[in-house]
Design a protein around this motif. Structure first.
Motif, mmCIF file in Angstrom:
data_model
loop_
_atom_site.group_PDB
_atom_site.id
_atom_site.type_symbol
_atom_site.label_atom_id
_atom_site.label_comp_id
_atom_site.label_asym_id
_atom_site.label_seq_id
_atom_site.Cartn_x
_atom_site.Cartn_y
_atom_site.Cartn_z
ATOM 1 N N ASP A 265 -13.190 -1.058 1.254
ATOM 2 C CA ASP A 265 -11.868 -0.475 1.056
ATOM 3 C C ASP A 265 -11.481 0.464 2.181
ATOM 4 O O ASP A 265 -10.368 0.389 2.690
ATOM 5 N N VAL A 266 -12.393 1.349 2.595
ATOM 6 C CA VAL A 266 -12.048 2.403 3.553
ATOM 7 C C VAL A 266 -13.107 2.519 4.638
ATOM 8 O O VAL A 266 -14.307 2.492 4.349
ATOM 9 N N LEU A 267 -12.663 2.675 5.869
ATOM 10 C CA LEU A 267 -13.533 3.042 6.985
ATOM 11 C C LEU A 267 -13.359 4.538 7.204
ATOM 12 O O LEU A 267 -12.258 4.992 7.511
ATOM 13 N N LEU B 79 0.819 -1.203 0.000
ATOM 14 C CA LEU B 79 0.000 0.000 0.000
ATOM 15 C C LEU B 79 0.857 1.258 0.000
ATOM 16 O O LEU B 79 0.572 2.212 -0.734
ATOM 17 N N ALA B 80 1.915 1.263 0.792
ATOM 18 C CA ALA B 80 2.807 2.428 0.831
ATOM 19 C C ALA B 80 3.436 2.682 -0.540
ATOM 20 O O ALA B 80 3.634 3.831 -0.935
ATOM 21 N N ASP B 81 3.726 1.604 -1.255
ATOM 22 C CA ASP B 81 4.361 1.729 -2.561
ATOM 23 C C ASP B 81 3.380 2.125 -3.659
ATOM 24 O O ASP B 81 3.734 2.875 -4.564
ATOM 25 N N LYS B 82 2.153 1.643 -3.593
ATOM 26 C CA LYS B 82 1.238 1.763 -4.730
ATOM 27 C C LYS B 82 0.084 2.747 -4.583
ATOM 28 O O LYS B 82 -0.503 3.144 -5.589
ATOM 29 N N GLU C 279 -6.796 8.771 -0.822
ATOM 30 C CA GLU C 279 -5.895 7.648 -1.023
ATOM 31 C C GLU C 279 -6.531 6.711 -2.057
ATOM 32 O O GLU C 279 -7.442 5.954 -1.743
ATOM 33 N N ASP C 280 -6.034 6.779 -3.281
ATOM 34 C CA ASP C 280 -6.591 6.024 -4.401
ATOM 35 C C ASP C 280 -5.976 4.629 -4.442
ATOM 36 O O ASP C 280 -4.764 4.469 -4.633
ATOM 37 N N LEU C 281 -6.829 3.605 -4.276
ATOM 38 C CA LEU C 281 -6.373 2.215 -4.298
ATOM 39 C C LEU C 281 -6.276 1.634 -5.706
ATOM 40 O O LEU C 281 -5.825 0.498 -5.870
ATOM 41 N N THR C 282 -6.666 2.374 -6.726
ATOM 42 C CA THR C 282 -6.671 1.842 -8.082
ATOM 43 C C THR C 282 -5.318 1.253 -8.487
ATOM 44 O O THR C 282 -5.273 0.141 -9.030
ATOM 45 N N PRO C 283 -4.194 1.943 -8.225
ATOM 46 C CA PRO C 283 -2.900 1.336 -8.593
ATOM 47 C C PRO C 283 -2.593 0.060 -7.807
ATOM 48 O O PRO C 283 -1.915 -0.833 -8.320
#
Length: 185
Positions: free
Chosen positions: A130-132, A13-16, A31-35
Motif C-alpha cells: 500500500d505505502v512506500l 484516492l483523492a476522493d476516498k 492516509e487511511d486507504l480503508t475507504p
C-alpha cells in the motif's frame, strides 16, 4: 458491470482517502486507504492500475506484503491470472520458513515465506504494497525473494511518503507509485 465513476486511481484516492492528523504519532498525517478499499469503483480502478504496472514489469508471481499488500496483491494476482505469495511478518507461518530480518527505527523485524511448497527459483516477482515509506519492508522482501532464487522484477505501491528515503533505498529496482502524476519505472 457499470462504468467506473473515476477517471483514474489518483482521482479515486483523492476522493476516498481518509486523512488522520497526528496518527500514529504527533506531526504525522496518516492516509487511511480503508475507504478506498470499501468503495467498489475506487477499489477497482486502484487494482486495475496496480495490475497494469505489474504486467508491464513482467510478473510471473505477485508478492503481497503483510497486511494491506495481501488485499491489493491478491486482487492484482487474480486480475492477471497469477499466483500470490503472501510475505508474512515473523511468527505467522508454521515452520519451516525462509526468514529475512530488517532494521526498524527502534529494533528489528523479520519477514517470512514458507520454505516448502512454493518454488521461487527463476520466478519474476513483483512486490505489491500500500505505502512506500522508508523502504525497509520492500528491501527485506526483495532480499528474501532473492535468497530463495527468485528475482524481484519491480515494486508497485499505491502511495509514497515523501522525505523518508524509501525511493532511494529501492534505487536500481523498478518502482511504480500509482498516486503520482508521472509514475516512474
Amino acid at each position: 458491470m457499470s462504468e467506473n465513476r473515476y477517471r483514474d486511481a489518483g482521482e479515486a484516492l483523492a476522493d476516498k482517502i481518509r486523512l488522520v492528523e497526528d496518527f500514529p504519532t504527533n506531526g504525522v498525517l496518516f492516509e487511511d486507504l480503508t475507504p478506498v478499499l470499501a468503495d467498489a469503483d475506487a477499489f477497482q480502478i486502484v487494482v486495475d492500475e496496480l495490475a497494469a504496472a505489474c504486467q508491464r514489469q513482467g510478473a510471473d508471481l505477485i508478492g503481497g506484503l503483510d497486511a494491506r499488500g495481501f488485499l491489493l496483491g491478491s486482487a492484482v494476482a487474480y486480475k492477471l491470472g497469477l499466483g500470490i505469495l503472501a510475505i508474512r511478518k515473523k511468527g505467522k507461518l508454521p515452520p519451516p520458513v525462509h526468514s529475512q530480518e530488517y532494521a526498524l527505527e527502534y529494533g528489528t523485524a523479520a519477514l517470512e515465506i514458507p520454505a516448502d511448497g512454493t518454488e521461487l527459483a527463476g520466478k519474476q516477482v513483483v512486490l505489491v504494497d500500500d505505502v512506500l515509506a522508508t523502504g525497509g519492508t520492500l528491501v527485506a522482501a526483495r532480499n528474501l525473494i532473492e535468497k530463495c532464487g527468485g528475482e524481484v522484477a519491480g515494486n508497485v505501491v499505491v502511495l509514497e511518503v515523501d522525505g523518508l528515503g524509501g525511493r532511494e533505498r529501492l534505487a536500481g529496482s523498478p518502482l511504480v507509485v500509482i498516486n503520482e502524476p508521472a509514475a516512474q519505472e
